[in-house]
Scaffold this motif. Structure first.
Motif, short mmCIF file in Angstrom:
data_model
loop_
_atom_site.label_atom_id
_atom_site.label_comp_id
_atom_site.label_asym_id
_atom_site.label_seq_id
_atom_site.Cartn_x
_atom_site.Cartn_y
_atom_site.Cartn_z
N SER A 73 0.72 -1.24 0.02
CA SER A 73 0.07 -0.10 0.03
C SER A 73 0.88 1.32 -0.14
O SER A 73 0.82 2.01 -0.90
CB SER A 73 -1.00 -0.12 1.09
N SER A 74 1.58 1.45 1.20
CA SER A 74 2.45 2.62 1.32
C SER A 74 4.02 2.35 0.95
O SER A 74 4.79 3.18 0.48
CB SER A 74 2.43 3.47 2.28
N GLY A 75 4.22 1.18 1.27
CA GLY A 75 5.68 0.72 1.44
C GLY A 75 6.53 1.24 2.54
O GLY A 75 7.73 1.10 2.81
N GLY A 77 6.37 -0.77 5.20
CA GLY A 77 6.78 -1.84 5.77
C GLY A 77 7.75 -2.62 4.83
O GLY A 77 7.88 -4.07 4.84
N SER A 135 1.35 6.22 14.94
CA SER A 135 1.85 7.62 15.08
C SER A 135 2.10 8.53 13.66
O SER A 135 2.25 9.63 13.71
CB SER A 135 3.16 7.32 15.66
N ALA A 140 -0.43 3.22 5.71
CA ALA A 140 -1.66 2.85 5.19
C ALA A 140 -2.39 1.87 6.46
O ALA A 140 -1.70 1.27 7.06
CB ALA A 140 -1.38 1.91 4.04
N GLY A 143 -1.84 -2.50 5.72
CA GLY A 143 -0.64 -3.16 6.43
C GLY A 143 -0.71 -3.08 7.86
O GLY A 143 -0.07 -4.06 8.47
N LEU A 150 -0.37 -0.87 16.39
CA LEU A 150 -0.27 -0.13 17.66
C LEU A 150 -0.50 1.43 17.75
O LEU A 150 0.33 1.92 17.06
CB LEU A 150 1.31 -0.35 17.88
N VAL A 201 -6.16 -7.17 -0.07
CA VAL A 201 -7.01 -6.23 0.43
C VAL A 201 -7.36 -5.25 -0.04
O VAL A 201 -6.79 -4.05 -0.47
CB VAL A 201 -6.72 -6.00 2.15
N ARG A 356 8.26 1.77 23.35
CA ARG A 356 6.68 2.00 23.44
C ARG A 356 5.97 1.45 24.57
O ARG A 356 6.14 -0.07 24.65
CB ARG A 356 6.03 1.62 21.94
N ASN A 418 4.93 -5.12 12.96
CA ASN A 418 4.74 -3.92 12.32
C ASN A 418 6.21 -3.19 12.64
O ASN A 418 6.50 -2.18 11.76
CB ASN A 418 3.61 -2.97 12.71
C1 FAD Z 1 7.27 6.25 10.24
C2 FAD Z 1 6.65 5.02 10.71
C3 FAD Z 1 5.82 5.06 11.55
C4 FAD Z 1 5.15 4.07 12.17
N1 FAD Z 1 4.38 4.13 13.21
C5 FAD Z 1 3.71 2.88 13.33
C6 FAD Z 1 2.83 2.83 14.54
O1 FAD Z 1 2.54 3.81 15.31
N2 FAD Z 1 2.30 1.51 15.05
C7 FAD Z 1 2.32 0.58 14.18
O2 FAD Z 1 1.64 -0.68 14.65
N3 FAD Z 1 3.12 0.24 13.11
C8 FAD Z 1 3.92 1.66 12.63
N4 FAD Z 1 4.69 1.66 11.75
C9 FAD Z 1 4.70 0.31 11.09
C10 FAD Z 1 3.88 0.06 9.88
O3 FAD Z 1 2.52 0.03 10.56
C11 FAD Z 1 4.15 -1.01 9.01
O4 FAD Z 1 5.39 -0.65 8.49
C12 FAD Z 1 3.13 -1.65 8.32
O5 FAD Z 1 3.48 -2.85 7.46
C13 FAD Z 1 2.85 -0.50 7.25
O6 FAD Z 1 1.55 -0.89 6.36
P1 FAD Z 1 1.63 -0.15 4.90
O7 FAD Z 1 0.39 -0.84 4.16
O8 FAD Z 1 1.50 1.05 5.24
O9 FAD Z 1 3.04 -0.62 4.43
P2 FAD Z 1 3.34 -1.56 3.39
O10 FAD Z 1 4.91 -1.57 3.02
O11 FAD Z 1 2.65 -1.23 1.94
O12 FAD Z 1 2.88 -3.00 3.51
C14 FAD Z 1 3.45 -3.97 4.37
C15 FAD Z 1 2.94 -5.11 4.07
O13 FAD Z 1 1.47 -5.37 4.58
C16 FAD Z 1 0.71 -6.00 3.52
N5 FAD Z 1 0.04 -5.20 2.98
C17 FAD Z 1 -0.20 -4.03 2.63
N6 FAD Z 1 -1.22 -3.60 2.00
C18 FAD Z 1 -2.00 -4.82 1.70
C19 FAD Z 1 -3.08 -4.91 0.96
N7 FAD Z 1 -3.81 -3.90 0.54
N8 FAD Z 1 -3.49 -6.03 0.75
C20 FAD Z 1 -2.88 -7.20 1.66
N9 FAD Z 1 -1.66 -7.01 1.84
C21 FAD Z 1 -1.22 -5.72 2.24
C22 FAD Z 1 1.79 -6.65 2.87
O14 FAD Z 1 2.09 -7.92 3.21
C23 FAD Z 1 3.04 -5.66 2.69
O15 FAD Z 1 4.11 -6.41 2.73
C24 FAD Z 1 5.21 3.00 11.34
C25 FAD Z 1 6.22 2.63 10.30
C26 FAD Z 1 6.79 3.87 9.84
C27 FAD Z 1 7.90 3.75 8.89
#
Ligand code: FAD
Length: 457
Positions: A73-75, A77, A135, A140, A143, A150, A201, A356, A418
């Protein structure tokens, strides 16, 4: 005249209205770049669908071509993909499949698969509602929630995965399935904390929280004060009620003109988070930390939408490497070890070493919850370095690992998905639940099409 496909990914080229980018295409580099710029992911193709139907087309075509499908979604993770060649996979980037519909009466929101938290929070705010976001505004929903989630509302309201009511998924055979507690309950269970191994998703329905405003903010001291502040925060977190969720970070900022003067070139200790109490009670609870005379104190009642700003997460994509651990407790000896690793006098390259506070509702199994309905442990340690070059990345990885190693005596050995920048062995996280997770995976994706950053194999 028909052309012979030169790579399996060529078969996807005409999908998504042409928004499929292969290596060498002009749009490939932009499309493959995740939020975490340290991750140089090079998939066989990148697809950017605008609808669930386009997602289904991509999944079917990828499976037929013998390619795997990695939803993203955003990258934020993407870290674990540093260690995984994506040459056999189609990256399905969901950032153009976004939108939020709020049902104020039911206190729920339906969000499309690539939606960012900032858009959910903005849509909920006019109704006096908010959500169990993290935070950062531009993480997104998908993920974050599939990995547990959290939030600074967490010790009172639990993990974000427990707030899900329904998840709409495109499965490996290209069907659209709506998983709830009643329909496809095993899949619904697996999605709530099992990550992205079960499908793409395309929408999530989640409970909102009834907060129009919140007492939140941060307290900031120079790092030299860490030997007073860290033990005081550790003792304070042992006593505070579940209404209080905070984090403590020792931070080091490079001198940069884009940073405000209170951060630029400074080494700091920062406590931030939320207190779900009225103003008087919140002030009473914060008094022991305020008595340490912070240089800045922004704790105040703010619109709930402002809670995505208090942690000062980077406002734009950044290159980062990280390591993490879960701590069972934080006694005096652990505080001393933390200070030795990142406190005054240490020369670590870390941007921050965060603790945390867990516990409260985060630590209790939720009735009817998914595979991750709670977290064991009292604190999550999350160490992050900015990594603009391979050398900086190597140093950052080493320093993050060293900070975690310094706390080894207090770690639980489990993980918060995460915060894990390397692929986690989910069997260690889910232990007795892992076989059920594998069974769900085998049922919905028998050929192993989907590729998550923390895979269920
Ligand atoms: C600056 C920063 C702050 C953060 N703060 C927090 C926080 O406060 N609490 C917390 O819990 N985490 C936090 N995180 C961690 C974050 O929640 C994880 O990195 C999470 O995986 C991000 O989800 P994403 O969809 O944005 O990322 P993505 O890298 O897009 O997704 C991560 C993984 O999720 C799965 N995924 C994503 N979208 C889909 C989809 N649509 N369908 C199926 N699978 C999907 C995939 O397996 C993918 O590899 C933080 C990370 C950063 C970099």
């Amino acid at each position: 005249m028909t052309t012979t496909p030169t790579s399996p990914a060529e078969r996807l080229r005409d999908l998504c209205g042409g928004r499929v980018h292969l290596p060498g295409d002009p749009g490939y580099d932009v499309a493959r770049t995740p939020w975490n710029l340290a991750v140089d992911q090079r998939p066989a193709a990148v697809a950017v669908p605008h609808s669930a139907a386009e997602v289904a087309d991509v999944v079917r075509a990828a499976a037929a071509a013998g390619l795997r499908v990695a939803p993203q979604s955003s990258g934020h993770g993407a870290g674990p993909f540093m260690q995984r060649d994506l040459g056999d996979a189609v990256l399905v980037r969901l950032h153009e499949l976004t939108g939020v519909t709020v049902d104020p009466a039911a206190r729920t929101a339906r969000v499309l698969g690539g939606t960012l938290w900032q858009d959910v929070v903005a849509a909920a705010a006019p109704h006096g509602l908010t959500a169990l976001h993290g935070s950062s505004p531009d993480v997104a929903v998908a993920g974050y929630t599939l990995g547990g989630g959290l939030s600074f509302y967490g010790r009172r309201h639990g993990l974000a995965a427990n707030s899900l009511r329904a998840v709409e998924v495109v499965t490996a055979e290209g069907s659209l399935v709506r998983a709830t507690a009643d329909d496809h309950p095993d899949l619904f269970w697996a999605l709530r904390g099992g990550g992205g191994s079960f499908g793409v998703v395309v929408a999530l329905e989640l409970d909102l929280l009834p907060y129009a405003d919140v007492f939140a903010g941060m307290l900031l001291w120079d790092r030299e004060r860490a030997p007073e502040v860290v033990p005081a925060w550790a003792a304070w977190t042992r006593e505070v009620p579940e209404s209080v969720t905070t984090s403590l970070r020792v931070m080091s900022f490079p001198p940069l003109p884009d940073l405000p003067p209170f951060l630029s070139g400074r080494q700091l200790v920062v406590v931030d988070g939320a207190v779900l109490e009225d103003d008087d009670r919140a002030a009473e609870l914060l008094a022991p930390l305020r008595a340490l005379g912070p240089e800045m104190d922004t704790f105040a009642r703010i619109p709930a939408a402002g809670l995505t700003g208090v942690h000062m997460d980077p406002p734009a994509p950044a290159p980062a490497v990280a390591d993490h651990a879960v701590l069972a407790e934080l006694p005096e000896e652990a505080v001393a070890a933390y200070l030795g690793a990142v406190g005054p006098g240490s020369t670590t390259s870390l941007l921050f070493a965060e603790l945390r506070h867990l516990g409260g509702a985060l630590g209790r199994p939720a009735e009817g919850g998914g595979v991750t309905s709670h977290l064991e442990g009292a604190y999550a340690l999350f160490c992050v370095a900015i990594a603009p070059t391979p050398e900086a990345a190597a140093q950052g990885v080493a320093d993050a690992a060293a900070a975690c190693a310094a706390m080894a005596a207090w770690t639980t050995g489990t993980h918060v998905l995460n915060f894990s920048d390397v692929p986690v062995d989910l069997a260690t996280v889910h232990s007795d639940r892992y076989e059920r997770l594998r069974a769900v995976r085998a049922a919905v994706d028998p050929a192993g099409v989907f590729l998550a950053q923390h895979p269920v194999d």
